[in-house]
Design an enzyme around this catalytic site. Structure first.
Site, short mmCIF file in Angstrom:
data_model
loop_
_atom_site.label_atom_id
_atom_site.label_comp_id
_atom_site.label_asym_id
_atom_site.label_seq_id
_atom_site.Cartn_x
_atom_site.Cartn_y
_atom_site.Cartn_z
N GLU A 183 0.82 -1.20 0.00
CA GLU A 183 0.00 0.00 0.00
C GLU A 183 0.86 1.26 0.00
OE1 GLU A 183 -2.11 -1.11 3.65
OE2 GLU A 183 -1.34 0.75 4.52
N CYS A 243 3.61 8.46 0.10
CA CYS A 243 4.29 7.58 1.04
C CYS A 243 4.50 6.24 0.31
CB CYS A 243 3.35 7.44 2.24
SG CYS A 243 3.97 6.46 3.56
N CYS A 253 7.69 -6.47 6.52
CA CYS A 253 8.95 -5.95 7.07
C CYS A 253 9.46 -6.94 8.10
CB CYS A 253 8.69 -4.60 7.75
SG CYS A 253 10.19 -3.82 8.39
N CYS A 311 9.09 -4.03 14.68
CA CYS A 311 8.84 -2.99 15.70
C CYS A 311 7.47 -3.24 16.32
CB CYS A 311 8.92 -1.60 15.08
SG CYS A 311 10.51 -1.29 14.29
N CYS A 323 4.16 -1.23 15.26
CA CYS A 323 3.93 -1.00 13.84
C CYS A 323 3.08 -2.10 13.23
CB CYS A 323 5.28 -0.92 13.12
SG CYS A 323 5.13 -0.80 11.33
N GLU A 374 11.36 -1.84 5.33
CA GLU A 374 12.55 -1.12 5.75
C GLU A 374 13.45 -0.91 4.52
OE1 GLU A 374 13.98 0.60 8.08
OE2 GLU A 374 15.81 0.58 6.89
N LEU A 414 13.61 6.99 15.55
CA LEU A 414 14.29 6.80 16.84
C LEU A 414 13.35 6.17 17.86
CD1 LEU A 414 17.20 7.46 17.32
CD2 LEU A 414 16.49 9.49 18.54
N ASN A 415 12.30 6.90 18.18
CA ASN A 415 11.19 6.35 18.97
C ASN A 415 11.49 6.04 20.43
OD1 ASN A 415 9.82 6.54 16.57
ND2 ASN A 415 9.95 4.37 16.09
N CYS A 439 0.13 4.46 10.35
CA CYS A 439 1.59 4.52 10.54
C CYS A 439 2.31 5.56 9.71
CB CYS A 439 2.23 3.15 10.44
SG CYS A 439 2.02 2.28 8.92
N1 SAH Z 1 10.85 1.10 8.08
C1 SAH Z 1 11.05 2.49 7.97
C2 SAH Z 1 10.01 3.20 7.14
C3 SAH Z 1 8.59 2.75 7.28
S1 SAH Z 1 7.86 3.06 8.87
C4 SAH Z 1 11.14 3.12 9.35
O1 SAH Z 1 10.82 2.46 10.34
O2 SAH Z 1 11.56 4.26 9.43
C5 SAH Z 1 7.65 4.84 8.76
C6 SAH Z 1 7.42 5.53 10.08
O3 SAH Z 1 6.16 5.17 10.65
C7 SAH Z 1 8.47 5.20 11.16
O4 SAH Z 1 8.97 6.40 11.70
C8 SAH Z 1 7.67 4.43 12.20
O5 SAH Z 1 8.24 4.63 13.47
C9 SAH Z 1 6.30 5.04 12.05
N2 SAH Z 1 5.19 4.24 12.55
C10 SAH Z 1 5.05 2.90 12.48
N3 SAH Z 1 3.88 2.53 13.03
C11 SAH Z 1 3.26 3.65 13.48
C12 SAH Z 1 2.02 3.92 14.12
N4 SAH Z 1 1.18 2.95 14.42
N5 SAH Z 1 1.72 5.20 14.41
C13 SAH Z 1 2.56 6.21 14.08
N6 SAH Z 1 3.73 6.01 13.45
C14 SAH Z 1 4.10 4.74 13.16
FE1 SF4 Z 2 9.43 -2.10 9.69
FE2 SF4 Z 2 9.51 0.58 9.94
FE3 SF4 Z 2 7.40 -0.85 10.83
FE4 SF4 Z 2 9.71 -1.02 12.11
S1 SF4 Z 2 8.46 0.84 11.90
S2 SF4 Z 2 8.39 -2.74 11.56
S3 SF4 Z 2 11.16 -0.88 10.41
S4 SF4 Z 2 8.06 -0.63 8.72
#
Ligand code: SAH
Ligand code: SF4
Length: 355
Positions: free
Chosen positions: A96, A109, A116, A120, A123, A166, A220-221, A338
């Site tokens: 998507e 996006c 992935c 995380c 996510c 990723e 970073l998170n 996300c």
């Molecule tokens: N894998 C890469 C890019 C895809 S995720 C990465 O992790 O950077 C893109 C962004 O969405 C990341 O910053 C991730 O931390 C954030 N993200 C993932 N799940 C989320 C959610 N449920 N709410 C808000 N942001 C989220």
């Molecule tokens: Fe993959 Fe980015 Fe989601 Fe982490 S936040 S599981 S790296 S898509």
């Protein structure tokens, strides 16, 4: 006729590869320019559309090569105009993207993988598991499809690799696709308006920086290793100190900064002392922070913070001389979950006039 499975997809090849293929068909090298123009700026969906090539050449090309043409199977539009695009790939995999309208442009996006493997905890993509990396043609194909959906008043100018996957776990294909997106023989998009977002695979950052001038965002998170390792298993491989060292070595143009994305999870990583810890970690880095309220999804086990908490977190960062942005989410009701929230903040922030 050759087996279609063996035909190279022209958009999986670098420009030199397209040229080699044309030469192997008995064409002069300059013919490549014409074909490359059709592949990217012309957005050709099949060889028949390449109308200034002879019929004979089009037929030979169609025998020797193929073109992936992505078209969203479903489009869901939110009240604010944000569109979620679902694609079925040729092997049945689904990915998507999210197309976000802004005042004078669209931001897309983009996905880099099917699923992935970074896992995380917060996510949705991470909970789906991993199928495969996308081919360059499938990555740039998302951009070509979205260009058709954008309009003249708001063309597609900004990309963020914050869809599924990723990007650095699919680095070779990502770099080829970025060449198609940014390159002279490709879409010629602005390098400041194309952002790669990574979880921070520290051992690949140098290759990314050497391979593309695109902007960099790092998710970073969390502000310490214990919490980050719990939320993001990748941190067990690359600690925050290792990540920072890799970021300090990243080749940045003088006027550019790295975006740090920080998804705020209610009661988990959103306390003022964690903001202070984050500010301390950022010292010495040319960076700005995007605060992203968690976008809830089923079974996630996390909650969005309330707005006062977000603002208090942001205040600590600002008081410590960091640029810290926070924007409310869009498109949540269509499950445009996300990354695209981060997407919006990152893309809008790159309007610094400096470069
Ligand atoms: N894998 C890469 C890019 C895809 S995720 C990465 O992790 O950077 C893109 C962004 O969405 C990341 O910053 C991730 O931390 C954030 N993200 C993932 N799940 C989320 C959610 N449920 N709410 C808000 N942001 C989220
Ligand atoms: Fe993959 Fe980015 Fe989601 Fe982490 S936040 S599981 S790296 S898509």
């Amino acid at each position: 006729m050759s087996n279609p499975g063996n035909q190279p997809d022209l958009r999986d090849l670098p420009p030199e590869g397209v040229q080699e293929l044309l030469v192997s068909l008995g064409e002069k090298p300059f013919r490549a320019r014409q074909v490359l123009r059709w592949l990217y700026l012309g957005g050709a969906r099949n060889f028949g559309e390449m109308t200034d090539l002879s019929k004979n050449l089009r037929a030979r090309l169609a025998e020797a090569a193929r073109l992936t043409d992505l078209e969203p199977a479903e489009v869901h539009t939110a009240a604010d105009g944000t569109r979620k695009l679902l694609y079925n790939l040729e092997d049945g995999a689904r990915i998507e993207g999210v197309l976000i309208p802004e005042e004078d442009h669209h931001t897309l996006c983009v996905s880099s993988q099917v699923g992935c493997r970074m896992g995380c905890k917060f996510c949705r993509t991470g909970s789906l598991g991993f199928t495969r990396g996308l081919r360059p043609a499938e990555i740039v194909g998302q951009v070509l499809a979205a260009r058709r959906l954008a309009d003249e008043a708001r063309p597609l100018t900004n990309l963020v690799f914050m869809g599924m996957g990723e990007p650095l776990d699919n680095l070779d294909h990502l770099l080829l696709a970025l060449g198609h997106i940014l390159g002279e023989y490709g879409l010629q998009m602005s390098q400041r308006r194309v952002t790669v977002s990574t979880v921070g695979l520290a051992d690949r950052l140098a290759d990314l920086g050497a391979g593309t001038p695109a902007a960099l965002a790092v998710s970073l998170n969390a502000s310490n290793d214990a919490l980050r390792s719990r939320l993001m298993p990748v941190n067990r491989r690359f600690s925050l100190a290792t990540l920072k060292a890799a970021l300090l070595a990243y080749p940045l143009k003088p006027t550019r900064r790295i975006t740090l994305e920080y998804v705020l999870l209610g009661g988990v990583n959103d306390r003022p002392e964690q903001a202070l810890e984050l500010a301390t970690w950022c010292r010495g880095l040319k960076c700005k922070v995007n605060l992203i309220p968690f976008n809830p999804h089923e079974g996630a086990g996390f909650q969005a913070p309330d707005e006062a908490t977000v603002l208090a977190f942001q205040r600590v960062l600002l008081d410590n001389n960091l640029t810290a942005l926070f924007r409310r989410s869009r498109g949540a009701e269509i499950g445009a979950a996300c990354g695209q929230l981060a997407a919006r903040a990152t893309a809008e922030d790159d309007e610094d006039p400096e470069d």
